[in-house]
Design a protein around this motif. Sequence first.
Motif, PDB file in Angstrom:
ATOM      1  N   LEU A   1      28.398  43.567  41.684  1.00  0.00           N
ATOM      2  CA  LEU A   1      28.156  42.586  42.734  1.00  0.00           C
ATOM      3  C   LEU A   1      29.255  42.679  43.785  1.00  0.00           C
ATOM      4  O   LEU A   1      30.433  42.628  43.438  1.00  0.00           O
ATOM      5  CB  LEU A   1      28.178  41.167  42.159  1.00  0.00           C
TER       6      LEU A   1
ATOM      7  N   ILE B   1      31.604  40.943  46.157  1.00  0.00           N
ATOM      8  CA  ILE B   1      32.092  39.579  46.376  1.00  0.00           C
ATOM      9  C   ILE B   1      33.408  39.649  47.132  1.00  0.00           C
ATOM     10  O   ILE B   1      34.305  40.414  46.763  1.00  0.00           O
ATOM     11  CB  ILE B   1      32.306  38.827  45.044  1.00  0.00           C
TER      12      ILE B   1
ATOM     13  N   THR C   1      37.012  34.427  47.863  1.00  0.00           N
ATOM     14  CA  THR C   1      36.339  33.513  46.943  1.00  0.00           C
ATOM     15  C   THR C   1      36.971  33.548  45.560  1.00  0.00           C
ATOM     16  O   THR C   1      36.877  32.578  44.800  1.00  0.00           O
ATOM     17  CB  THR C   1      34.849  33.884  46.839  1.00  0.00           C
TER      18      THR C   1
ATOM     19  N   THR D   1      36.413  42.891  50.412  1.00  0.00           N
ATOM     20  CA  THR D   1      35.181  42.764  49.628  1.00  0.00           C
ATOM     21  C   THR D   1      34.978  44.038  48.832  1.00  0.00           C
ATOM     22  O   THR D   1      34.940  45.129  49.401  1.00  0.00           O
ATOM     23  CB  THR D   1      33.968  42.519  50.544  1.00  0.00           C
TER      24      THR D   1
ATOM     25  N   ASP E   1      33.318  45.708  44.771  1.00  0.00           N
ATOM     26  CA  ASP E   1      32.308  45.513  43.747  1.00  0.00           C
ATOM     27  C   ASP E   1      32.924  45.004  42.449  1.00  0.00           C
ATOM     28  O   ASP E   1      33.862  45.594  41.919  1.00  0.00           O
ATOM     29  CB  ASP E   1      31.573  46.839  43.474  1.00  0.00           C
ATOM     30  N   TRP E   2      32.378  43.894  41.954  1.00  0.00           N
ATOM     31  CA  TRP E   2      32.781  43.331  40.677  1.00  0.00           C
ATOM     32  C   TRP E   2      31.752  43.728  39.630  1.00  0.00           C
ATOM     33  O   TRP E   2      30.547  43.576  39.837  1.00  0.00           O
ATOM     34  CB  TRP E   2      32.866  41.812  40.770  1.00  0.00           C
TER      35      TRP E   2
ATOM     36  N   ASP F   1      24.286  35.081  37.418  1.00  0.00           N
ATOM     37  CA  ASP F   1      24.575  36.445  36.976  1.00  0.00           C
ATOM     38  C   ASP F   1      24.746  36.530  35.461  1.00  0.00           C
ATOM     39  O   ASP F   1      25.150  37.573  34.935  1.00  0.00           O
ATOM     40  CB  ASP F   1      25.805  37.010  37.687  1.00  0.00           C
TER      41      ASP F   1
ATOM     42  N   MET G   1      32.358  27.972  47.152  1.00  0.00           N
ATOM     43  CA  MET G   1      31.442  29.111  47.149  1.00  0.00           C
ATOM     44  C   MET G   1      30.851  29.312  48.538  1.00  0.00           C
ATOM     45  O   MET G   1      30.795  28.377  49.340  1.00  0.00           O
ATOM     46  CB  MET G   1      30.288  28.859  46.172  1.00  0.00           C
TER      47      MET G   1
ATOM     48  N   ILE H   1      25.115  29.642  47.888  1.00  0.00           N
ATOM     49  CA  ILE H   1      25.168  29.903  46.454  1.00  0.00           C
ATOM     50  C   ILE H   1      24.888  28.668  45.592  1.00  0.00           C
ATOM     51  O   ILE H   1      24.121  28.751  44.624  1.00  0.00           O
ATOM     52  CB  ILE H   1      26.512  30.541  46.075  1.00  0.00           C
TER      53      ILE H   1
ATOM     54  N   ASN I   1      39.301  30.703  41.300  1.00  0.00           N
ATOM     55  CA  ASN I   1      38.178  31.276  42.055  1.00  0.00           C
ATOM     56  C   ASN I   1      37.153  30.196  42.340  1.00  0.00           C
ATOM     57  O   ASN I   1      37.046  29.200  41.625  1.00  0.00           O
ATOM     58  CB  ASN I   1      37.589  32.511  41.352  1.00  0.00           C
TER      59      ASN I   1
ATOM     60  N   HIS J   1      33.399  40.516  34.245  1.00  0.00           N
ATOM     61  CA  HIS J   1      33.705  41.083  35.555  1.00  0.00           C
ATOM     62  C   HIS J   1      34.906  42.030  35.555  1.00  0.00           C
ATOM     63  O   HIS J   1      35.433  42.340  36.627  1.00  0.00           O
ATOM     64  CB  HIS J   1      33.892  39.961  36.566  1.00  0.00           C
TER      65      HIS J   1
END
Length: 304
Positions: free
Chosen positions: A40, A42, A46, A68, A70-71, A129, A169, A173, A248, A279
């Motif tokens: 994802l 993100i 955040t 930003t 990918d997690w 998720d 968030m 979301i 977070n 994650h």
Amino acid sequence: MSAVHSLPHTVEAASADLVPSRYAVRIGEIDVMVISDGVLPIGFETMSTNVDPAGRTAWLDNRLLPETFDWAVNVVVIRSGEQTILVDSGLGGEFEGFPRAGQLVKRLQAAGIALDALTDIVLTHLHMDHVGGLLGAGVKEKLRPDVRIHVAAAELAFWEAPDFSRTVMPSPIPDVLRATAKQFLADYRSRIQAFDDEYQVAPGVMARRTGGHTPGHCVVRVTSGGDALTFAGDALFPVAFDHPDWQNGFEHDPEEAVNVRLRLFRDLAATGELLVATHLSFPSVGRVAVDGDAFRWVPGYWDY
């Protein structure tokens, strides 16, 4: 840590996947397979809502990461005796804007694990998720009618009237999270088995409520033959080793989430057992070491 051969490993001929999507370890007599649901994108802001921009930039620059990135989204399949247990279900394919996640059903199939082979499902919490993979077309129909879905009672109570007042968030979301949890509960309520603080899902497989991230967030610990592994769900993110106090925006009780992280890290460092988390970069199998006032992630050596 050794690769497991009792959980099926099939060769994916002409696969579009450029990297492996599953990794297995054996914990005593119990098989554990980490499966990637994808990634994802993100924004890191955040994931560090109580941090000044300079501190955030310094951490990113030290790891050569953009703002930003990918997690990972990891789930696990556990086989203990006659039970086959899925822990979390990933994002699913029902949400726009996340084309590289929602791979669970395909990757379970590639691993030789049929949906109707699952006797139990443990959900660490009801964020999209973690439950979305159960909401895809045809998934419910392929599960066993008697599949047991284990969720902490505090989590079920929270989502009856969820409070997002302490989260930070992106604006769309919260509504998506509310709608997803509502749909999951409508579809699966009859199969849910709620537990309070601890529940033995199978011999050597214990779900334990931690709270923090959500009121009913839980972790799953596997123990057998002197070996142990903890699946930590969203109790921690990669930055937490260096800065366990960084909050977070997905945490519904940020201060308690920090306390949960610290307790978990200290316990894992003391036992030396394996850690997997949703994650952490796939396959997310490693250990925790104390590093001054913080902690250090010690990745496991791949056995192949």
